[in-house]
Motif scaffolding. Structure first.
Motif, mmCIF file in Angstrom:
data_model
loop_
_atom_site.group_PDB
_atom_site.id
_atom_site.type_symbol
_atom_site.label_atom_id
_atom_site.label_comp_id
_atom_site.label_asym_id
_atom_site.label_seq_id
_atom_site.Cartn_x
_atom_site.Cartn_y
_atom_site.Cartn_z
ATOM 1 N N LEU A 44 0.840 -1.171 0.585
ATOM 2 C CA LEU A 44 0.174 0.110 -0.109
ATOM 3 C C LEU A 44 1.098 1.079 -0.222
ATOM 4 O O LEU A 44 0.480 2.372 -0.092
ATOM 5 C CB LEU A 44 -1.161 0.177 1.107
ATOM 6 N N THR A 45 1.997 1.154 0.215
ATOM 7 C CA THR A 45 2.751 2.054 0.352
ATOM 8 C C THR A 45 2.797 3.214 -0.818
ATOM 9 O O THR A 45 2.911 4.867 -0.934
ATOM 10 C CB THR A 45 4.194 1.621 -0.124
ATOM 11 N N CYS A 46 2.124 3.105 -1.990
ATOM 12 C CA CYS A 46 2.179 4.071 -2.768
ATOM 13 C C CYS A 46 0.691 4.980 -2.602
ATOM 14 O O CYS A 46 0.554 6.353 -3.039
ATOM 15 C CB CYS A 46 2.749 3.473 -4.821
ATOM 16 N N TRP A 47 -0.187 3.776 -2.181
ATOM 17 C CA TRP A 47 -1.121 3.969 -2.091
ATOM 18 C C TRP A 47 -1.443 5.365 -1.053
ATOM 19 O O TRP A 47 -2.375 6.183 -1.717
ATOM 20 C CB TRP A 47 -2.338 3.088 -2.176
ATOM 21 N N ILE A 48 -0.513 4.742 -0.272
ATOM 22 C CA ILE A 48 -0.773 5.917 1.389
ATOM 23 C C ILE A 48 0.044 7.608 0.419
ATOM 24 O O ILE A 48 -0.945 8.422 1.035
ATOM 25 C CB ILE A 48 -0.048 5.126 1.706
ATOM 26 N N LYS A 49 0.973 7.102 -0.009
ATOM 27 C CA LYS A 49 1.785 8.723 -1.048
ATOM 28 C C LYS A 49 1.080 8.891 -1.462
ATOM 29 O O LYS A 49 0.623 10.729 -1.933
ATOM 30 C CB LYS A 49 3.036 8.571 -1.779
ATOM 31 N N ALA A 50 0.453 8.453 -2.947
ATOM 32 C CA ALA A 50 -0.889 9.242 -3.655
ATOM 33 C C ALA A 50 -1.998 9.983 -2.718
ATOM 34 O O ALA A 50 -2.156 10.752 -2.857
ATOM 35 C CB ALA A 50 -1.125 8.254 -4.009
ATOM 36 N N GLY A 51 -2.221 9.117 -1.148
ATOM 37 C CA GLY A 51 -3.618 9.851 -1.103
ATOM 38 C C GLY A 51 -2.989 10.417 -0.470
ATOM 39 O O GLY A 51 -4.027 11.462 -0.452
ATOM 40 N N GLU A 52 -2.059 10.468 0.577
ATOM 41 C CA GLU A 52 -1.252 12.082 1.311
ATOM 42 C C GLU A 52 -1.195 12.915 0.273
ATOM 43 O O GLU A 52 -1.447 14.327 0.654
ATOM 44 C CB GLU A 52 -0.141 11.866 1.853
ATOM 45 N N LEU A 53 -0.903 13.100 -1.015
ATOM 46 C CA LEU A 53 -0.997 14.475 -1.858
ATOM 47 C C LEU A 53 -1.735 14.604 -2.011
ATOM 48 O O LEU A 53 -2.765 15.621 -1.999
ATOM 49 C CB LEU A 53 0.006 13.436 -3.110
ATOM 50 N N HIS A 54 -2.953 13.619 -1.818
ATOM 51 C CA HIS A 54 -4.717 14.193 -2.316
ATOM 52 C C HIS A 54 -5.206 15.100 -1.055
ATOM 53 O O HIS A 54 -5.603 16.031 -1.563
ATOM 54 C CB HIS A 54 -5.453 13.102 -2.518
ATOM 55 N N LEU A 55 -4.581 14.904 0.164
ATOM 56 C CA LEU A 55 -5.026 15.469 1.065
ATOM 57 C C LEU A 55 -5.029 16.308 1.274
ATOM 58 O O LEU A 55 -4.906 17.745 1.693
ATOM 59 C CB LEU A 55 -4.768 14.318 1.997
ATOM 60 N N GLY A 56 -3.196 16.615 0.858
ATOM 61 C CA GLY A 56 -2.080 18.189 0.661
ATOM 62 C C GLY A 56 -3.071 19.107 -0.825
ATOM 63 O O GLY A 56 -3.336 20.338 -0.606
ATOM 64 N N HIS A 57 -3.981 18.482 -1.292
ATOM 65 C CA HIS A 57 -5.012 19.213 -2.321
ATOM 66 C C HIS A 57 -5.867 19.878 -1.804
ATOM 67 O O HIS A 57 -6.595 20.948 -2.458
ATOM 68 C CB HIS A 57 -4.606 17.981 -3.565
ATOM 69 N N ILE A 58 -6.617 18.860 -1.364
ATOM 70 C CA ILE A 58 -8.482 19.629 -0.813
ATOM 71 C C ILE A 58 -8.091 19.779 0.856
ATOM 72 O O ILE A 58 -9.052 20.072 1.365
ATOM 73 C CB ILE A 58 -9.104 18.200 -0.829
ATOM 74 N N GLU A 59 -6.317 19.748 1.742
ATOM 75 C CA GLU A 59 -6.451 20.169 3.080
ATOM 76 C C GLU A 59 -7.305 22.099 3.094
ATOM 77 O O GLU A 59 -8.211 21.968 3.810
ATOM 78 C CB GLU A 59 -5.351 19.761 3.338
ATOM 79 N N PRO A 66 -9.603 23.727 0.565
ATOM 80 C CA PRO A 66 -11.012 23.765 0.587
ATOM 81 C C PRO A 66 -11.534 23.475 1.105
ATOM 82 O O PRO A 66 -13.867 23.341 1.481
ATOM 83 C CB PRO A 66 -11.300 23.435 -1.158
ATOM 84 N N LEU A 67 -11.637 22.011 1.662
ATOM 85 C CA LEU A 67 -12.512 21.059 2.981
ATOM 86 C C LEU A 67 -12.543 20.988 4.241
ATOM 87 O O LEU A 67 -11.185 21.105 4.587
ATOM 88 C CB LEU A 67 -12.345 19.435 2.022
ATOM 89 N N SER A 68 -13.883 21.131 4.627
ATOM 90 C CA SER A 68 -13.446 20.654 6.215
ATOM 91 C C SER A 68 -13.253 19.554 6.491
ATOM 92 O O SER A 68 -12.533 18.413 5.967
ATOM 93 C CB SER A 68 -15.255 20.953 6.475
ATOM 94 N N ILE A 69 -12.780 19.185 8.035
ATOM 95 C CA ILE A 69 -11.933 18.432 8.737
ATOM 96 C C ILE A 69 -13.018 17.240 8.144
ATOM 97 O O ILE A 69 -12.595 16.125 8.375
ATOM 98 C CB ILE A 69 -12.047 18.337 10.706
ATOM 99 N N ASN A 70 -14.177 17.309 8.813
ATOM 100 C CA ASN A 70 -15.120 16.247 8.866
ATOM 101 C C ASN A 70 -15.550 15.521 6.769
ATOM 102 O O ASN A 70 -15.420 14.209 6.572
ATOM 103 C CB ASN A 70 -16.661 16.707 8.850
#
Length: 409
Positions: free
Chosen positions: A362-377, A379-383
């Protein structure tokens, strides 16, 4: 001491001598009061009632002056407690003591009250502390003139305060060896508390509904004693001891209340504010302090329950993984979702004993997910971010359990 066993506790080197003397005294009383002809040879009497009244004299004549032994005292104790409806159980004991193969039934039944009286008088002399099943049924009706010899300092201190206290005193005094104030040792009372609570619980479970179990009800009396002798047991110690008994009675256990034993210092520190004289806030603070210290076991029990719950959840997850398809597993009701909005939850989440390194896939998936979170941090709320992570969570479930970690995606 407090006799919480089911056996006699004997004290002193003169027990057997005093027992023999008491039996001779009681036998002589019966002979002096008897008017039937032929009483000089009571073992030859045919009058059943006379044999019953002279049963102790007959017993001693059959033994022909043979000295008592300690095992025979125990046998006498067992014999004197046999109830009327079970006299057939007493005959073998009588035979053991006398050698009479077929004793007269009245000889057996008539000896029980004199023997009970002997044990009462041995207690009064400080030679015996009696078990909880001892009773004085018939003793004072037969020997009213001897009652004063059993009224020691315990009875005198209780006086005639209340009928309940008087009744309790008459019961518990035979279970202790307190014949003077100096015989009471607070440390012994404290150490005996768990065993006494167990014994009270056992007695109550075997008693008839509504019966008063007063065999060890000495706490009320102890408050009176503490007022009279505060240097031996202080009123505060008496109060704490009563609270300790209440605590042991109310606390759950697996085998015995000894599992919940506390030292006096521990109990005073963590339970000392128990009682009606303390506010709810004080009692609540004590409960929090006890929990934080782990002294009452609740923290360990909570931790154990949590571990058991987690183990059950892991077993359920493994069973579901083996039985369900990836799509069904991902949508399984109650499936645990991450409570934070990053990917720290992945660590150790998917690893199993069979596949301890499955998360490497899952290493690649986790890195992709973290990049995605950085992108939406921003504009989107915590929930909303948590919801996004939840979607990825379902996708990871599907990828891992569909390919069982074999493919490196």
């Amino acid at each position: 001491m407090i006799n919480t066993t089911d056996s006699l506790t004997l004290h002193g080197n003169d027990v057997l001598q005093n027992a023999a003397a008491i039996l001779q005294e009681l036998a002589q009383k019966a002979m002096d009061a008897e008017s039937v002809s032929g009483k000089s040879n009571p073992e030859l009497l045919t009058d059943r009632q006379a044999r019953h009244r002279l049963a102790l004299s007959i017993f001693l004549r059959i033994r022909r002056g043979r000295a008592l032994t300690y095992p025979e005292l125990t046998t006498l104790y067992n014999l004197c407690l046999v109830p009327d409806k079970q006299l057939d159980l007493a005959q073998p004991l009588y035979t053991e003591l006398t050698g009479e193969a077929a004793p007269h039934p009245k000889d057996v039944s008539g000896i029980r009250i004199p023997i009970r009286t002997m044990f009462v008088l041995l207690w009064a002399k400080g030679n015996a502390t009696l078990p909880h099943d001892f009773n004085i049924s018939g003793v004072w009706a037969k020997y009213p003139e001897l009652m004063d010899r059993s009224l020691g300092f315990i009875h005198k201190l209780a006086g005639v305060k209340t009928s309940n206290l008087h009744r309790s005193t008459r019961n518990f005094q035979y279970r202790v060896n307190w014949h003077r104030p100096e015989d009471i040792v607070f440390e012994e009372l404290w150490e005996a508390a768990p065993v006494v609570v167990d014994k009270q619980r056992e007695i109550k479970s075997k008693s008839k509904k509504g019966s008063k179990c007063t065999d060890f009800s000495y706490l009320t009396w102890l408050h009176l004693f503490a007022k009279e002798h505060p240097k031996i047991v202080s009123p505060d110690q008496a109060r704490i001891l009563e609270g300790y008994h209440a605590h042991l009675s109310a606390t759950t256990f697996e085998i015995s209340s000894t599992e919940n034993r506390k030292s006096y210092a521990q109990f005073v520190k963590y339970w000392g504010s128990m009682g009606n004289n303390y506010s709810k806030n004080e009692n609540l603070q004590s409960r929090r302090t006890r929990y934080a210290s782990g002294i009452d076991g609740r923290k360990n029990k909570d931790r154990q329950r949590t571990e058991e719950k987690n183990n059950r959840a892991e077993e359920t997850k493994k069973e579901a993984h083996d039985l369900l398809s990836p799509e069904e597993y991902a949508l399984l009701p109650g499936r645990r979702r991450p409570t934070n909005y990053n990917y720290d939850w992945v660590i150790g989440y998917y690893n199993t004993q069979d596949n301890p390194d499955i998360e490497k896939n899952l290493t690649c998936w986790i890195k992709a997910g973290e990049l995605h979170l950085g992108h939406i941090e921003d504009p989107l709320s915590i929930n909303s971010r948590k919801q996004e992570v939840g979607y990825v969570h379902i996708l990871m479930d599907y990828r891992l359990f569909a390919f069982k970690g074999v493919a490196d995606f």
